[in-house]
Design an enzyme around this catalytic site. Structure first.
Site, PDB file in Angstrom:
ATOM      1  N   CYS A  51      -9.165  -1.307  -7.696  1.00 41.94           N
ATOM      2  CA  CYS A  51     -10.391  -2.003  -8.112  1.00 41.94           C
ATOM      3  C   CYS A  51     -11.553  -1.018  -8.079  1.00 41.94           C
ATOM      4  CB  CYS A  51     -10.635  -3.230  -7.245  1.00 41.94           C
ATOM      5  SG  CYS A  51     -10.312  -3.000  -5.496  1.00 41.94           S
ATOM      6  N   SER A  52     -12.375  -1.066  -7.049  1.00 41.52           N
ATOM      7  CA  SER A  52     -13.539  -0.182  -7.050  1.00 41.52           C
ATOM      8  C   SER A  52     -13.987   0.141  -5.634  1.00 41.52           C
ATOM      9  CB  SER A  52     -14.683  -0.830  -7.820  1.00 41.52           C
ATOM     10  OG  SER A  52     -14.985  -2.084  -7.239  1.00 41.52           O
ATOM     11  N   CYS A  53     -13.061   0.203  -4.676  1.00 38.65           N
ATOM     12  CA  CYS A  53     -13.434   0.474  -3.298  1.00 38.65           C
ATOM     13  C   CYS A  53     -14.086   1.849  -3.199  1.00 38.65           C
ATOM     14  CB  CYS A  53     -12.213   0.413  -2.382  1.00 38.65           C
ATOM     15  SG  CYS A  53     -11.471  -1.225  -2.382  1.00 38.65           S
ATOM     16  N   CYS A  98     -10.537   4.438  -6.823  1.00 37.83           N
ATOM     17  CA  CYS A  98      -9.818   3.279  -6.294  1.00 37.83           C
ATOM     18  C   CYS A  98      -8.975   2.786  -7.456  1.00 37.83           C
ATOM     19  CB  CYS A  98     -10.763   2.184  -5.812  1.00 37.83           C
ATOM     20  SG  CYS A  98      -9.848   0.692  -5.352  1.00 37.83           S
TER      21      CYS A  98
HETATM   22 FE    FE Z   1     -10.954  -1.191  -4.679  1.00 35.88          FE
END
Ligand code: FE
Length: 201
Positions: free
Chosen positions: A112-114, A109
């Site tokens: 961010c951190s999906c 991602c």
């Molecule tokens: Fe994300």
């Protein structure tokens, strides 16, 4: 004409996410909408349920059932729901991408951190790191080598950028010599990194 900035706006923006989440929790609790105990109970249930064994079960099924594999690649969310993971994947569209001997998939991602947390467990810190997020797209081969995964130059690498709406799951190549294994034994071979694409399995 622009309004003068709210005095605390900048300070608020720069707060770490955890502090902002806590501030939101406190406001929701103060409004009588929930309690700390309720939030803790919900998170405990969610995390108890969120583990890479879920993604591994989906992969093992795809390895042993050609038709399921086709359905999984066509519609990941529906195929996950078939195995009872409907509630875990209801908030986003799940897309499964399958590795083959000539093609390797890896997820990132960049924003961010999906990540499909409910199927892979909490994301590792390197997945959330700026280094991984910026390099995975630009030089995936080098990033994978950093994980000890040296792919032949002839293997194509596809990088999938997750969002909060669309989240990916890698289906690794089934290891050789696993013909006699039961589905639960196959699932035990699959690692979280394999489901992200930073390991072969
Ligand atoms: Fe994300």
């Amino acid at each position: 004409m622009t309004e003068p900035a709210e005095p605390h706006a900048h300070q608020h923006e720069s707060l770490p996410v955890a502090a902002r989440v806590r501030r939101l929790e406190e406001r929701v609790i103060a409004a009588g909408l929930t309690t700390d105990a309720e939030i803790d109970e919900l998170l405990t249930r969610f995390y108890a349920d969120a583990a890479p064994v879920n993604g591994a079960r989906i992969v093992a099924r795809a390895w042993t059932d050609e038709e399921y594999r086709d359905r999984l690649l066509a519609d990941g969310s529906a195929a996950a729901a078939e195995l009872g993971f409907g509630p875990q994947t209801s908030g986003f569209q799940l897309r499964a991408v399958a590795n083959t001997p000539g093609r390797h998939n890896v997820i990132v991602c960049t924003l961010c951190s999906c990540y499909p947390l409910s199927l892979l467990g909490p994301s590792p810190s390197w997945y959330r790191s700026l280094a991984y997020r910026s390099q995975a797209v630009r030089e995936p081969r080098a990033v994978l080598a950093g994980f000890g995964l040296d792919l032949p130059a002839t293997t194509r690498i596809d990088v999938w950028d997750s969002t909060s709406e669309i989240r990916y799951l890698v289906v690794p190549v089934r290891p050789a010599g696993t013909d006699g294994l039961r589905p639960d034994e196959l699932a035990a071979l699959v690692t979280r990194n394999g489901l992200i694409g930073t390991a072969a399995v």
